[in-house]
Every structure is written in C-alpha cells, then in structure tokens.
Scaffold this active site. Structure first.
Site, PDB file in Angstrom:
ATOM      1  N   ARG A 246       0.615  -0.716   0.232  1.00 28.55           N
ATOM      2  CA  ARG A 246      -0.222  -0.232  -0.189  1.00 28.55           C
ATOM      3  C   ARG A 246       1.228   1.160  -0.162  1.00 28.55           C
ATOM      4  O   ARG A 246       2.353   1.132   0.013  1.00 28.55           O
ATOM      5  CB  ARG A 246      -0.935  -0.436   1.097  1.00 28.55           C
ATOM      6  CG  ARG A 246      -1.762  -1.302   1.087  1.00 28.55           C
ATOM      7  CD  ARG A 246      -2.960  -1.178   2.240  1.00 28.55           C
ATOM      8  NE  ARG A 246      -4.087  -2.324   2.079  1.00 28.55           N
ATOM      9  CZ  ARG A 246      -3.348  -3.356   2.637  1.00 28.55           C
ATOM     10  NH1 ARG A 246      -2.601  -3.795   3.035  1.00 28.55           N
ATOM     11  NH2 ARG A 246      -4.866  -4.229   2.886  1.00 28.55           N
ATOM     12  N   LYS A 273      -2.490  -1.872   7.218  1.00 26.98           N
ATOM     13  CA  LYS A 273      -4.855  -1.796   7.703  1.00 26.98           C
ATOM     14  C   LYS A 273      -5.734  -2.702   8.547  1.00 26.98           C
ATOM     15  O   LYS A 273      -5.860  -2.163   9.671  1.00 26.98           O
ATOM     16  CB  LYS A 273      -5.247  -1.885   5.993  1.00 26.98           C
ATOM     17  CG  LYS A 273      -6.077  -1.340   5.738  1.00 26.98           C
ATOM     18  CD  LYS A 273      -7.160  -2.112   4.985  1.00 26.98           C
ATOM     19  CE  LYS A 273      -8.387  -1.215   4.228  1.00 26.98           C
ATOM     20  NZ  LYS A 273      -9.005  -1.782   3.422  1.00 26.98           N
ATOM     21  N   HIS A 337      -2.126   2.911  -6.215  1.00 30.95           N
ATOM     22  CA  HIS A 337      -2.351   1.968  -4.855  1.00 30.95           C
ATOM     23  C   HIS A 337      -3.248   0.873  -6.044  1.00 30.95           C
ATOM     24  O   HIS A 337      -2.802  -0.748  -5.872  1.00 30.95           O
ATOM     25  CB  HIS A 337      -3.940   2.448  -4.530  1.00 30.95           C
ATOM     26  CG  HIS A 337      -4.647   1.584  -3.431  1.00 30.95           C
ATOM     27  ND1 HIS A 337      -5.128   0.069  -3.439  1.00 30.95           N
ATOM     28  CD2 HIS A 337      -4.097   1.556  -1.933  1.00 30.95           C
ATOM     29  CE1 HIS A 337      -5.456  -0.677  -2.763  1.00 30.95           C
ATOM     30  NE2 HIS A 337      -4.744   0.479  -1.410  1.00 30.95           N
ATOM     31  N   ARG A 340      -1.804  -2.374  -7.243  1.00 30.89           N
ATOM     32  CA  ARG A 340      -1.753  -4.602  -5.753  1.00 30.89           C
ATOM     33  C   ARG A 340      -2.841  -4.875  -6.910  1.00 30.89           C
ATOM     34  O   ARG A 340      -3.235  -5.890  -6.926  1.00 30.89           O
ATOM     35  CB  ARG A 340      -2.217  -3.785  -4.541  1.00 30.89           C
ATOM     36  CG  ARG A 340      -1.837  -3.434  -3.891  1.00 30.89           C
ATOM     37  CD  ARG A 340      -1.931  -2.281  -2.064  1.00 30.89           C
ATOM     38  NE  ARG A 340      -2.825  -3.507  -1.663  1.00 30.89           N
ATOM     39  CZ  ARG A 340      -2.989  -3.967  -0.976  1.00 30.89           C
ATOM     40  NH1 ARG A 340      -1.241  -4.004  -0.269  1.00 30.89           N
ATOM     41  NH2 ARG A 340      -3.407  -4.785   0.301  1.00 30.89           N
ATOM     42  N   HIS A 364      -4.591  -9.186   2.827  1.00 32.85           N
ATOM     43  CA  HIS A 364      -6.184  -9.459   2.854  1.00 32.85           C
ATOM     44  C   HIS A 364      -6.071 -10.124   3.596  1.00 32.85           C
ATOM     45  O   HIS A 364      -6.042 -11.253   4.073  1.00 32.85           O
ATOM     46  CB  HIS A 364      -6.412 -10.028   1.747  1.00 32.85           C
ATOM     47  CG  HIS A 364      -6.291  -8.449   0.782  1.00 32.85           C
ATOM     48  ND1 HIS A 364      -6.998  -8.603  -0.890  1.00 32.85           N
ATOM     49  CD2 HIS A 364      -6.538  -7.957   0.641  1.00 32.85           C
ATOM     50  CE1 HIS A 364      -6.520  -7.376  -0.773  1.00 32.85           C
ATOM     51  NE2 HIS A 364      -6.494  -6.028  -0.247  1.00 32.85           N
ATOM     52  N   TYR A 374      -4.538 -15.729  12.045  1.00 32.59           N
ATOM     53  CA  TYR A 374      -3.668 -14.332  10.920  1.00 32.59           C
ATOM     54  C   TYR A 374      -2.706 -15.554  11.316  1.00 32.59           C
ATOM     55  O   TYR A 374      -1.940 -15.433  12.651  1.00 32.59           O
ATOM     56  CB  TYR A 374      -3.633 -13.503  10.938  1.00 32.59           C
ATOM     57  CG  TYR A 374      -2.818 -12.591  10.816  1.00 32.59           C
ATOM     58  CD1 TYR A 374      -2.499 -12.864   9.003  1.00 32.59           C
ATOM     59  CD2 TYR A 374      -1.712 -12.485  11.029  1.00 32.59           C
ATOM     60  CE1 TYR A 374      -1.579 -12.216   8.922  1.00 32.59           C
ATOM     61  CE2 TYR A 374      -0.414 -11.263  10.546  1.00 32.59           C
ATOM     62  CZ  TYR A 374      -0.794 -11.172   9.408  1.00 32.59           C
ATOM     63  OH  TYR A 374       0.896 -11.290   8.622  1.00 32.59           O
TER      64      TYR A 374
END
Length: 398
Positions: A246, A273, A337, A340, A364, A374
């Site tokens: 990003r 993010k 951006h 991506r 993501h 995660y």
C-alpha cells in the site's frame, strides 16, 4: 374524608409531623419544617410497605391519586408487582438511558477497537462520527433510536450533500456500534440493519490500474525518466511495483524494518490497515532498489527509506508516487494503489499462483472461519518464490 387542594395547601406545620389521609392508602405527610410529601401505604406479600410518590405541590393531589391507582394496578397483577421495586427499576432504566447515549456507546466501542486499527483509520472513524453522527443522534439514548430516526435525522442529511459513499460507510459504522450495544446490554436491536437499500448508491469504482499490455510502456517511461523525477521518487515507484504494498506502507518504510541478509521486510502493525505485522519477501530487484536508496540517504541521518525532499526527518508525502505516475503520462489510467490490483490479477493469470498465497501477500483477511487465524509466516516459502517470479516477470516485460 378525602382531601382537597385547599386542605393540602392550607395544612400548617406542627411540632411533630402528621398525616392527612385521602383514602386507598394515600396520605400527605406534613413535616415539622413545613415540607409536604405524598406517600402510600400498601401490603406486598403480606408485608406492609411505604411508597414515596413525591413532594407537594410539585406533585398535585390529582397526580398523587393517579400514582396511587397505578400502584394498585401493579398489585392486582398476577403475579403482583411491588410498586417500590417497579419505581426503582424505572429509575435505573432512566439513568441507563442518560448514560448510554449513542455517543457514549460509540466512544466506548471505538476505544475497544482502536488498538487493532491503524492510527489513520481510527482517526477517520472518530472524525466521521463527530462530524456526521453525534450532532444528530449522539445525545439520544441508544436503546430508543429507531430506523427512521437514524435514516432521516442522520444518513439522509449526508446523502443530500452528495456524499453517497460516506452515507453508506456511516450506516455500516453505526451498525457496528449498535451491535456492540446489543452485546453489552445497552440496546436490544440494530436499526441500521433495517436500512439496507434505503440509501442511494454509486457504482463501485476500483482503483485505476494498467492493463498488463500497457505495463511495458509504463516501465520504459519510468526507466527513461523523461519526466525528470527525483531518483528517490523513481525508486519508490519501483519498490511499489516489486512489492505491491500500500502507498502508506511504502512512504513510511523504515530502515530498521528491513533484514537484508534474509531479504525480508517486516512492516509493523501500526502502519498496516488491519493492525497486524506483515512480512514482505524481497526479490533481488527490490533489494537492489533499496541498496541504491540507502547510498543516497544514509548521510541524512533519517529513519525513513523515502524521506521528504524538503524535510528529511519526515517521510515523503502521501501524494508523491501518484504525482510521479501523472508526470510519466499515466495518471488517467493508474494510481499507486493500482499496483496491487495489477499484481493480484497478473500473478494469478500469468504466473498461476494460488489465490491464498496472493491474498496473504496483499495482507488481505482470508474469507471463511479461518479469516481471523492470522499467521504472519503463512505461505512464506511460496511467497518468496512468487515475489521473485513477479519481479522477473516485470523485467521481462520491460
């Protein structure tokens, strides 16, 4: 004999307090200091109790009689309800409503979640609430807000400004606040859920990105640099291409986060993010870009990989790479951006990597029940090979 307003008004204090009875257990207690209080005697489960109704003349004779009749109706229910307990519960509910305004619950929800958000995202959420929601329903008890009130007093006003995207996001944020309110017992329903489809929507616009056939021309323009970009700006564009991180992650990259021996870039959680640490494998091409950049800025004594040209103790501005793309002649077709999306599509279609590895590299959240599980090193070995293949593919296009 029943009381009259005149008798209540003319009752004088005595040395000791006394009572003036009206019937049905209702009486006016006249204290020695001259104050007058409505009370009611009643029996609940064979126990005599006293209900305080309020001061006279703030509570009139007619109002006191109404309160007595209401109390008797509670006692006549099956099972009977204790008027004193009923009054205390109503008071507790009233206090809860005052304390549990939408604003109070929203700020509590925000404080609970902000540690897992980026600083920028947390700021945007709070600013949006302060500008678009709190002035309209912030002081309202959250349990009393209805769908029409949320729609007409808040969301429609945003929509009338032409801010359709903000109206939609505000509905979603309010929905999260109401869900938190339900979870914590502060309200019983989510009025935002009943407003699906009640707002105008704008056709979704994705970040502009190049078609893979246009990439060679872009790479040639970047290589020739006829736009006369600063070298560190060109390197920021190259690193954006090779890593497809990003824009904020590129411009806030710090030297301390890079392991050149292991060819890994560990982006700290506060920049990400989703507020979780992310590992980016570095290709040989990405490492070469960083080595060149290090030679240029090491004398500046700055923590930033890409410092500002004017203030080297600060990172480059958030519009630097986008401006560079415009000066290269691709501003209508591409934004920073968009690298991506370009990488996501091309790696899947041309290099034939599985979506799971690509989505993991994009940081993501995975879909399904494992989305929250995660793992910072997930698919790391595969991603190392994939990132090198991606850089090699770009070089081949150039």
């Amino acid at each position: 004999m029943k009381l009259s307003d005149l008798k209540c008004k003319s009752a004088k204090p005595r040395n000791k307090q006394y009572k003036l009875f009206d019937g049905g257990g209702l009486y006016l207690r006249v204290r020695a200091n001259g104050s007058k209080l409505w009370q009611m005697k009643y029996r609940y489960l064979n126990k005599e109790k006293t209900l305080s109704i309020g001061q006279y003349p703030l509570i009139s004779l007619a109002q006191a009689r109404q309160a007595r009749d209401d109390a008797k109706r509670l006692l006549m229910q099956n099972p009977p309800i204790d008027p004193m307990a009923h009054k205390a519960e109503n008071k507790r509910q009233a206090i809860r409503k005052v304390e549990n305004t939408f604003k109070a619950v929203a700020l509590e929800w925000h404080a609970l979640n902000k540690d897992r958000w980026s600083d920028n995202y947390a700021y945007k959420i709070q600013k949006g609430l302060e500008l678009n929601v709190f002035p309209h329903i912030g002081s309202r008890p959250i349990a009393e807000i209805t769908p029409p009130e949320l729609l007409n007093d808040c969301l429609k006003k945003i929509e009338k400004r032409g801010s359709l995207d903000i109206a939609g996001r505000t509905r979603q944020i309010c929905g999260q606040v109401f869900r938190y309110g339900i979870q914590t017992g502060k309200c019983e329903w989510n009025p935002a859920e009943n407003l699906r489809g009640a707002l105008k929507t704008r056709k979704t616009k994705h970040f502009r990105t190049l078609n893979i056939k246009e990439v060679p021309d872009f790479l040639k323009a970047l290589e020739r640099n006829e736009a006369r970009l600063f070298e560190r700006t060109r390197r920021a564009v190259w690193l954006s291409l090779y890593t497809f991180c990003r824009p904020v992650e590129i411009r806030k990259a710090r030297w301390e986060d890079f392991d050149f021996d292991e060819a890994l870039w560990t982006i700290p959680a506060e920049i990400m993010k989703m507020r979780r640490e992310h590992i980016v494998p570095l290709s040989r091409q990405a490492l070469a870009v960083l080595e060149e950049q290090k030679k240029e800025v090491e004398i500046l004594n700055t923590p930033w990989v890409f410092p500002s040209q004017v203030r080297p103790r600060e990172p480059m501005s958030d519009g630097t790479v986008n401006k560079a793309i415009k000066r290269l002649g691709f501003g209508k077709d591409m934004v920073a951006h968009g690298f991506r999306a370009l990488a996501r599509t091309t790696i899947r279609e041309k290099l034939h990597y599985d979506s799971e590895a690509i989505e993991c590299q994009l940081a993501h959240k995975a879909a399904g029940p494992l989305g929250e599980a995660y793992n910072r090193t997930q698919f790391l070995d595969v991603r190392k090979i994939m990132m090198q293949d991606w850089s090699d593919y770009l070089d081949a296009l150039a």
